[in-house]
Design an enzyme around this catalytic site. Structure first.
Site, PDB file in Angstrom:
ATOM      1  N   GLY A 115       0.869  -1.174   0.000  1.00 49.72           N
ATOM      2  CA  GLY A 115       0.000   0.000   0.000  1.00 49.72           C
ATOM      3  C   GLY A 115       0.896   1.212   0.000  1.00 49.72           C
ATOM      4  O   GLY A 115       1.880   1.249  -0.736  1.00 49.72           O
ATOM      5  N   GLU A 116       0.608   2.139   0.863  1.00 46.49           N
ATOM      6  CA  GLU A 116       1.462   3.326   0.983  1.00 46.49           C
ATOM      7  C   GLU A 116       2.054   3.312   2.382  1.00 46.49           C
ATOM      8  O   GLU A 116       1.322   3.397   3.366  1.00 46.49           O
ATOM      9  CB  GLU A 116       0.616   4.579   0.712  1.00 46.49           C
ATOM     10  N   SER A 117       3.374   3.177   2.448  1.00 44.67           N
ATOM     11  CA  SER A 117       3.983   2.955   3.761  1.00 44.67           C
ATOM     12  C   SER A 117       3.795   4.132   4.710  1.00 44.67           C
ATOM     13  O   SER A 117       3.685   3.934   5.923  1.00 44.67           O
ATOM     14  CB  SER A 117       5.462   2.597   3.626  1.00 44.67           C
ATOM     15  N   CYS A 139       5.924  -5.576   0.374  1.00 42.94           N
ATOM     16  CA  CYS A 139       6.094  -4.248  -0.216  1.00 42.94           C
ATOM     17  C   CYS A 139       6.080  -3.163   0.868  1.00 42.94           C
ATOM     18  O   CYS A 139       7.029  -3.089   1.640  1.00 42.94           O
ATOM     19  CB  CYS A 139       5.045  -4.045  -1.308  1.00 42.94           C
ATOM     20  N   ARG A 156      13.093   2.776  -0.438  1.00 39.03           N
ATOM     21  CA  ARG A 156      11.726   2.867  -0.986  1.00 39.03           C
ATOM     22  C   ARG A 156      11.782   3.226  -2.464  1.00 39.03           C
ATOM     23  O   ARG A 156      12.676   3.933  -2.896  1.00 39.03           O
ATOM     24  CB  ARG A 156      10.942   3.968  -0.280  1.00 39.03           C
ATOM     25  N   ILE A 166       5.338  -3.364  -7.646  1.00 38.80           N
ATOM     26  CA  ILE A 166       4.636  -2.087  -7.806  1.00 38.80           C
ATOM     27  C   ILE A 166       5.338  -1.034  -6.944  1.00 38.80           C
ATOM     28  O   ILE A 166       5.289  -1.097  -5.720  1.00 38.80           O
ATOM     29  CB  ILE A 166       3.150  -2.201  -7.385  1.00 38.80           C
ATOM     30  N   ARG A 167       6.020  -0.127  -7.590  1.00 38.65           N
ATOM     31  CA  ARG A 167       6.805   0.889  -6.870  1.00 38.65           C
ATOM     32  C   ARG A 167       7.534   0.225  -5.701  1.00 38.65           C
ATOM     33  O   ARG A 167       7.451   0.652  -4.544  1.00 38.65           O
ATOM     34  CB  ARG A 167       5.923   2.035  -6.388  1.00 38.65           C
ATOM     35  N   HIS A 169       4.421  -8.385  -4.792  1.00 35.85           N
ATOM     36  CA  HIS A 169       3.035  -8.573  -4.333  1.00 35.85           C
ATOM     37  C   HIS A 169       2.566 -10.000  -4.620  1.00 35.85           C
ATOM     38  O   HIS A 169       1.898 -10.242  -5.620  1.00 35.85           O
ATOM     39  CB  HIS A 169       2.105  -7.590  -5.064  1.00 35.85           C
ATOM     40  N   GLU A 220       0.226 -11.592  -3.436  1.00 32.20           N
ATOM     41  CA  GLU A 220      -1.246 -11.732  -3.336  1.00 32.20           C
ATOM     42  C   GLU A 220      -1.934 -11.399  -4.661  1.00 32.20           C
ATOM     43  O   GLU A 220      -3.126 -11.623  -4.805  1.00 32.20           O
ATOM     44  CB  GLU A 220      -1.793 -10.850  -2.200  1.00 32.20           C
TER      45      GLU A 220
END
Ligand code: GLN
Length: 189
Positions: free
Chosen positions: A46-48, A74, A104, A132-133, A168, A170
């Protein structure tokens, strides 16, 4: 077996679905009381920055039992790291449960998201990994065991009851990494 999935932000539904398909009971973890009786916990991507601030605000960061197996993917890997490189806010790399230094968004803009086959240490078949990023493990200590590589960079690593993954798992149908978490970190304990 009851596995928690931190469900404050990010791809938690996909993790929960994969675990259920494997036969696990799953609980969405949002507050300290949700930790009761868990055999393991997944911290999704997600967004850390967001995940870190919610973990702190909900008092979860300080409430995680040291022996609880945790699988961070991630942004979740960023939470587990001892040290972060590059731009980050205070409080990311919050849990410091693994002796890894993580950068990151390490793959740069033009390749922010990509798929690649990675090699798993315990299974000869390649794993199609979605990045993803993604963060990158730039350094790790002697107690960290690398379990998967992509172009000579560790992308899946374990230290004791903690597992960190740069991609990821999942987002694919392949459950081998989740299975490793459940079988080797939760059941084998
Ligand atoms: N780049 C994100 C961060 O630093 C992590 C990306 C992800 O979880 N897919 O928070």
């Amino acid at each position: 077996m009851l596995v928690g999935v931190l469900s404050v932000q990010g791809s938690f539904m996909e993790h929960a679905q994969l675990l259920r398909e494997m036969g696990c009971r799953v609980r969405a973890v949002k507050a300290v009381e949700d930790l009761q009786g868990l055999s393991g916990l997944i911290i999704p991507g997600g967004e850390s920055t967001t995940i870190a601030s919610l973990l702190k605000r909900n008092k979860l960061a300080g409430a995680l039992p040291p022996q609880l197996p945790i699988f961070g993917t991630c942004a979740g890997m960023i939470m587990l790291a001892r040290r972060l490189l590059g731009r980050h806010k205070e409080g990311q790399g919050l849990l410091k449960r693994m002796d890894i230094e993580v950068e990151r968004n390490a793959y740069g803009r033009q390749r922010e998201s990509f798929e690649a086959d990675v090699e798993l240490s315990w299974d000869a078949r390649p794993f199609r990994a979605v990045f993803i990023r993604a963060p990158r493990i730039v350094k790790h200590g002697p107690d960290v065991k690398v379990l998967a590589w992509h172009k000579a960079t560790p992308v899946l690593a374990r230290q004791g009851s903690n597992l960190a993954c740069a991609f990821h798992p999942e987002l694919t149908e392949d459950d081998r990494v989740h299975r490793y978490f459940v079988e080797e970190l939760i059941c084998a304990d």
